[in-house]
Scaffold this active site. Structure first.
Site: not given
Ligand code: GLC
Ligand code: GLC
Length: 811
Positions: A483
């Site tokens: 993400d």
């Molecule tokens: C932030 C976090 C990431 C997560 C995302 C969800 O980017 O660092 O881990 O997946 O929020 O919206």
């Molecule tokens: C968080 C989010 C997941 C994402 C991950 C890596 O765990 O929930 O959707 O894939 O971060 O960014």
């Protein structure tokens, strides 16, 4: 250093000190009503949706930590203490916390009085039961003032923690004997209320926080507890609470129990009131009557234990390796159930008001859960698919209560559609229930536009196939699994979302990770087509997949590993050409799992590079070198200090991908070594470094660039649970559901001499004995089923109800 131990016989983790490095929590409830409870009795409760139906308050980021909870106070002649130590923090003579399957028992002892607080959510009821058992272990009679305390949340947890000008005026309660009813907003549009009751007549009670705690008091030393009695306060606005008080005497050796309950009640609109303004309490009274006696509570506890016994009996391991057995047979599956229920909504790190259920998260959670309750997995797949758009793209999140897509975040996360194929294929391999593909499923929750689930999968596939970039690799959109890799956003202003700022779905930035997914899950899609005799569609799908595979081996290859992506300017990400972020974990894991580069040696080279450049004693970091400055073209990933989260943290979720990938190449020793590095039971001894619970996975462990290397964060709600279960059960131990039945094809450390698995599968029970007399890592020499040898590793499908003896010799 340890702060407790596993009690395998009772299936509990037993904590010996309340001063754990962080609160160590458990989840109560498995269907509608949920409570979180920490080892000191902190936590909160909600019905279905942690944002919209919150029963009790919880303040994150508070100091002191973890003050809100399911509280019991004992005032013993001026000495005030809690069975779980918090919030009074009076030193206890004895303390233990037992976290078990859907229940927690806090036991404290002080000056000869023992108190046990037993918390659980009974099966099939929307309530939490808290049974307090007091025992006088001395030779003299003892008189105590005992208090309960919960602080109600005014339902919408977001509004509750921000809209004070309104909600300081809306709070309302009713009290009838020992039942305290929280009915804020019931007068208008709500038809639900909460009830906090006790099965014992109260001496006094409070429902106003100001009265119970004192305006400048607090839960650590409530004025009422100090005074030894409540003031029968009725809350009008401000902060409604529930507090019972009992003045009681215990004879020498005497034991007494008080049963408390916190229930959620919904009434039909026409039956809301029993008199003007007075809530209809019939359902609450019926609920209270179900838990009025110890015998009833014992029976409910037994029903809960039977439920878990039955659920877990479907996948049991005996390997002689105690840590492995307890993770596989118990804790990993338990966490899979919790992640299936919660997605990423409510934990001690997820506030429950943030992000509902994630599309990709829920699809992946299902991979580790589908064998436990396939019917619930089926329902979930259909719910998720209904948030897909007609072009195959999907909402990134949806709200569990409404099951509607969240339009604030919208779509454009280009890995999402493929995860729908992944979880549906896993469901089919588990169940053989092909009827699911014919189910009509809405698009964007609009039933008038419903199409079969198979059509949804087709559009998932097609979406990726028709969104390829300049190198023939899939376009990344707002982000893929990571993400924080935001190649199209270019956010320059604080507070903007990294994901949804800017032109979002640019036409250039591509993801090698999605390419790996497309090859892996695209092939699974083609197999479904084969099965449905869609021969042409299967062939054209495979042509499309082959092209992406070729692009991955060429444009996606950096010389010694797979590149991560191409940015919006066409420059590579995760390449030796980069000054930082030269190699990323995700494409190495996903591409090798997909079999890409197995014949050409590229897969072997990629995993070697992972070992050389990303491996650490605590797990495999996400990338190297860490980004030291913020990069506009990369986004959130470079916003984290080096070593944390996606910026070179050990992001546990993708460690199993590396372990799985190693098994694809037959490296059982290495696969198991990677498995152990992040596995909670194997790192219990370093709890002072790791800090989070030693019985469940955390999302992240600080990487070697971080000053706190080895420290974990965000325990419980992580796709790590599902992926490690898939890894250890299917890739390592090799018990693999396929479309045609169960296959046994292990890839284990050569030191493992053998093991036995009991696996329930499509209604039959397989007892599988694997022996490794030649100390190999991979390779099946022979398989016998009920004493008769079979060719190959695919077990013949047994009928439901049958019990099958399987013997597998490796060599
Ligand atoms: C932030 C976090 C990431 C997560 C995302 C969800 O980017 O660092 O881990 O997946 O929020 O919206
Ligand atoms: C968080 C989010 C997941 C994402 C991950 C890596 O765990 O929930 O959707 O894939 O971060 O960014």
């Amino acid at each position: 250093m340890r702060f407790g131990h596993f009690d395998d016989a009772r299936r509990e983790y037993v904590i010996d000190t309340p001063r754990t490095p962080l609160p160590w929590i458990n989840y109560l409830g498995s269907e509608d009503f949920f409570s979180l409870v920490s080892n000191t009795g902190g936590g909160y409760s909600f019905y279905r949706d942690a944002r919209l139906r919150r029963l009790t308050r919880y303040r994150y980021n508070n100091s002191p930590l973890d003050m809100d909870g399911h509280r019991i106070y004992i005032n013993d002649g001026g000495t005030i203490w809690n069975p779980g130590w918090q919030p009074a923090k009076t030193e206890l003579d004895r303390y233990t916390c037992r976290h078990g399957l859907g229940y927690t028992i806090l036991q404290g002892e002080k000056n000869g009085i023992a108190a046990a607080q037993e918390l659980f959510v009974p099966r099939g009821d929307a309530c939490e039961i808290d049974r307090l058992t007091l025992e006088n272990k001395t030779a003299a009679p003892r008189t105590l003032d005992v208090f309960s305390y919960v602080e109600f949340c005014l339902w919408d947890a977001m509004d509750d923690s921000s809209n004070f000008q309104r909600n300081f005026s809306t709070g309302e309660v009713e009290v009838v004997e020992s039942a305290i009813y929280h009915k804020t907003e019931y007068r208008e549009r709500r038809d639900h209320y909460a009830v906090f009751w006790a099965n014992t007549p109260v001496t006094s009670f409070d429902t106003s926080r100001d009265a119970f705690c004192g305006v400048y008091g607090g839960p650590a030393a409530p004025e009422a507890v100090k005074a030894g009695h409540c003031s029968n306060s009725i809350a009008h606005g401000w902060a409604p609470v529930g507090a019972h008080h009992f003045h009681l005497t215990l004879a020498p050796g005497e034991k007494k129990s008080i049963i408390f309950g916190l229930g959620y009640i919904e009434n039909p609109v026409g039956e809301k009131f029993s008199a003007p303004g007075i809530i209809n309490k019939a359902r609450a009274e019926a609920m209270m009557a179900r838990y009025a006696t110890d015998a009833q509570v014992d029976a409910a506890r037994r029903a809960l234990a039977d439920y878990w016994q039955e659920l877990l009996s479907g996948w049991q391991l005996t390997s002689g390796e105690e840590k492995l057995d307890r993770m596989v047979s118990l804790w990993n599956q338990y966490q899979c159930m919790v992640t299936f229920n919660m997605s990423r909504s409510a934990s001690y790190y997820e506030s429950g008001i943030g992000r509902g259920m994630g599309f990709r998260d829920s699809c992946q959670d299902l991979l580790g859960f589908v064998h436990m309750i396939p019917s619930r997995a089926r329902e979930r797949i259909l719910d998720i698919a209904a948030t897909q758009f007609e072009d195959g793209s999907t909402y990134h999140q949806y709200q569990p209560l409404t099951k509607k897509g969240n339009s604030d975040v919208g779509s454009g996360f280009n890995d999402d559609p493929l995860w729908l194929i992944a979880c549906t294929a896993a469901y089919l391999r588990e169940t053989g229930d092909w009827s699911i593909l014919d189910e009509p499923v809405a698009f964007d929750n609009d039933v008038t536009r419903a199409q079969s689930l198979m059509e949804h999968l087709r559009r998932s596939f097609r979406y990726t196939h028709t969104h390829l970039g300049p190198h023939g690799l899939p376009l990344i959109g707002r982000a893929d699994w990571n993400d924080c890799l935001n190649l199209n956003c270019f956010s320059e202003h604080p507070g903007e979302s990294f994901q949804i700022t800017g032109p979002s779905e640019g036409p250039v930035a591509e993801s090698v990770f999605i390419a790996g997914m497309f090859v892996k899950y695209g092939r699974e899609y083609a197999e479904l087509c084969d099965h449905l005799h869609l021969t042409e569609e299967a062939a054209s799908a495979r042509t499309a997949i082959d092209a992406v595979e070729q692009a991955t081996l060429t444009a996606g290859w950096d010389g010694a590993w797979f590149r991560r992506a191409y940015d919006a300017f066409g420059a590579p990400v995760g390449s030796r050409e980069c000054d930082e972020g030269q190699i990323f974990i995700e494409p190495q894991g996903m591409c090798v799992m997909a079999g890409i580069g197995r014949e050409t040696g590229q897969a072997e080279a990629a995993l070697k590079s992972v070992e050389e450049r990303l491996d650490t004693p605590y797990g495999v970091v996400l990338l190297q070198p860490a980004y030291t400055t913020y990069r506009l073209n990369l986004g959130e990933i470079s916003s984290y200090p080096p070593g944390y989260k996606e910026n070179a943290g050990i992001f546990c979720h993708n460690n199993p991908w590396i372990s799985c990938a190693e098994t694809v190449l037959g490296h059982g020793d290495r696969a198991f070594a990677v498995y152990k590095k992040t596995c909670p039971a194997y790192i219990e001894d370093i709890s002072e470094i790791h800090r989070t619970e030693p019985y469940v996975y955390s999302q992240m462990v600080a990487g070697r660039d971080a000053p706190t290397f080895g420290e974990a964060k965000n325990s419980w709600l992580t796709g790590t649970a599902a992926w490690t279960f898939v890894n250890v059960s299917q890739y390592i131990l090799g018990i693999q559901p396929t479309l045609d039945g169960l296959r046994v094809d292990p890839c284990i450390p050569h030191t493992l001499a053998g093991y036995t698995v009991t696996r329930r599968y499509r209604g039959a029970v397989y007892h599988i004995r694997v022996e490794n007399p030649h100390a190999v890592q991979k390779g099946v020499q022979s398989v016998t089923v009920n004493g008769a040898p079979i060719a190959g590793t695919l077990l013949p499908l047994a009928k439901a109800g049958e019990s099958v003896e399987v013997s597998v010799i490796l060599g």
